[in-house]
Design an enzyme around this catalytic site. Structure first.
Site, PDB file in Angstrom:
ATOM      1  N   LEU A  32       0.810  -1.214   0.000  1.00  0.00           N
ATOM      2  CA  LEU A  32       0.000   0.000   0.000  1.00  0.00           C
ATOM      3  C   LEU A  32       0.846   1.269   0.000  1.00  0.00           C
ATOM      4  CD1 LEU A  32      -2.633  -1.170   2.645  1.00  0.00           C
ATOM      5  CD2 LEU A  32      -2.669  -1.463   0.154  1.00  0.00           C
ATOM      6  N   GLY A  35      -1.761   6.454  -2.372  1.00  0.00           N
ATOM      7  CA  GLY A  35      -2.913   6.357  -3.282  1.00  0.00           C
ATOM      8  C   GLY A  35      -3.971   5.424  -2.686  1.00  0.00           C
ATOM      9  N   HIS A  36      -3.528   4.218  -2.274  1.00  0.00           N
ATOM     10  CA  HIS A  36      -4.480   3.286  -1.652  1.00  0.00           C
ATOM     11  C   HIS A  36      -5.086   3.896  -0.393  1.00  0.00           C
ATOM     12  CE1 HIS A  36      -1.568   0.258  -3.497  1.00  0.00           C
ATOM     13  NE2 HIS A  36      -2.712  -0.089  -4.029  1.00  0.00           N
ATOM     14  N   ASP A 149      -5.823   3.990 -12.561  1.00  0.00           N
ATOM     15  CA  ASP A 149      -6.197   2.872 -13.430  1.00  0.00           C
ATOM     16  C   ASP A 149      -7.516   3.241 -14.106  1.00  0.00           C
ATOM     17  OD1 ASP A 149      -4.040   0.993 -12.711  1.00  0.00           O
ATOM     18  OD2 ASP A 149      -4.925   1.170 -10.732  1.00  0.00           O
TER      19      ASP A 149
END
Ligand code: PAF
Length: 279
Positions: A32, A35-36, A149
């Site tokens: 992680l 961003g996560h 993504d």
């Protein structure tokens, strides 16, 4: 924060979610980064219960890709998650997700075959399959996903809608390092020279946005300027495209919602990035 390691435990919990509580889900492959963690934070702010899954999904890696070297550090991941209001961390095994004689795959046609789907055949089939399985097991109302993504979000939105699932995706903004590099677990493969070269993706985006803000709408001009930055940094263009944000079909004239999306190889590392052209 409770760890859940079996599918049975996860199902027993999710079958009894209270109807009046909002369940937020953050699927990850671990290792992680900020961003996560921004997705985890968004879920804890918007939902009553937050579940994070950590599962390196073998079926979304091609035969010559980095499944075996994909970075992992479960201890560190759990430590990071423990500072957030995460209720459950779901850590299934590959044997449970894909038992012997597993046969069912999800294919989101068209949108899975362009851009990264063209360079990584089968990738989105693996992503869609595992995410559908996770959504069935976790039964969330909202699923938090990073716009880094971008195509993944578009593919999964289509899948959820086509299959009439009640879960909705909450797309969250890309988190960048101070120098512009979009955060990714794969950034760990970069060092020294390649870390510097990797800035060419965000620089190419910056250039295209700058030209757009100066009134340039011809995609050929934007593409040429962005490509030059990648090539000047000795990186290899996989693709640079300007697309409609929902269909992901290429456009010829940039509009306010046109998305610039690119994949570039820096040394051996393939990186992706994207942005809406209008600031
Ligand atoms: O974005 C990722 O980390 C993965 O593709 C996901 C959504 C967790 C599925 O394995």
């Amino acid at each position: 924060m409770q760890l859940i390691q079996t599918l049975q435990e996860m199902q027993a919990l999710s079958q009894n979610w209270q109807k009046d509580k909002t369940i937020g889900f953050v699927p990850t492959m671990g290792f992680l980064h900020e961003g996560h963690l921004s997705l985890v934070e968004a879920s804890t702010l918007q939902c009553d219960t937050t579940i994070v899954s950590i599962f390196i999904n073998p079926s979304q890696f091609g035969a010559n890709e980095d499944l075996s070297s994909y970075p992992r550090n479960m201890e560190r991941d759990l430590q990071l998650l423990s500072s957030y209001k995460v209720d459950y961390v779901f850590i299934p095994t590959a044997e449970d997700i894909y038992p012997q004689f597993y046969r069912t795959w999800v294919n989101v046609e068209g949108i899975s075959e362009v851009l990264c789907g063209a360079s990584r055949p089968g990738h989105f089939r693996g992503v869609a399959t595992v995410v559908l399985k996770l959504v069935n097991l976790v039964n969330p109302d909202l699923m938090f996903m990073g716009e880094k993504d971008f195509q993944q979000v578009a593919v999964l939105k289509t899948m959820l809608s086509d299959l009439n699932l009640h879960c909705k995706i909450v797309p969250c903004p890309i988190i960048r390092e101070a120098d512009g590099l979009a955060m990714s677990s794969r950034n760990t493969y970069l060092s020294g020279e390649t870390r510097q070269q990797a800035l060419c993706l965000s620089k190419a985006i910056h250039k295209a946005k700058q030209l757009y803000s100066q009134g340039i709408r011809d995609i050929k001009i934007l593409l040429q300027a962005a490509s030059k930055i990648i090539v000047d940094n000795n990186a290899e263009i996989d693709y640079i495209q300007f697309v409609h944000p929902e269909t992901l079909l290429p456009v010829e004239i940039a509009e306010t919602d046109t998305r610039m999306i690119l994949a570039v190889k820096v040394g051996k590392t393939r990186l992706i990035d994207n942005a809406q052209l209008r600031a």
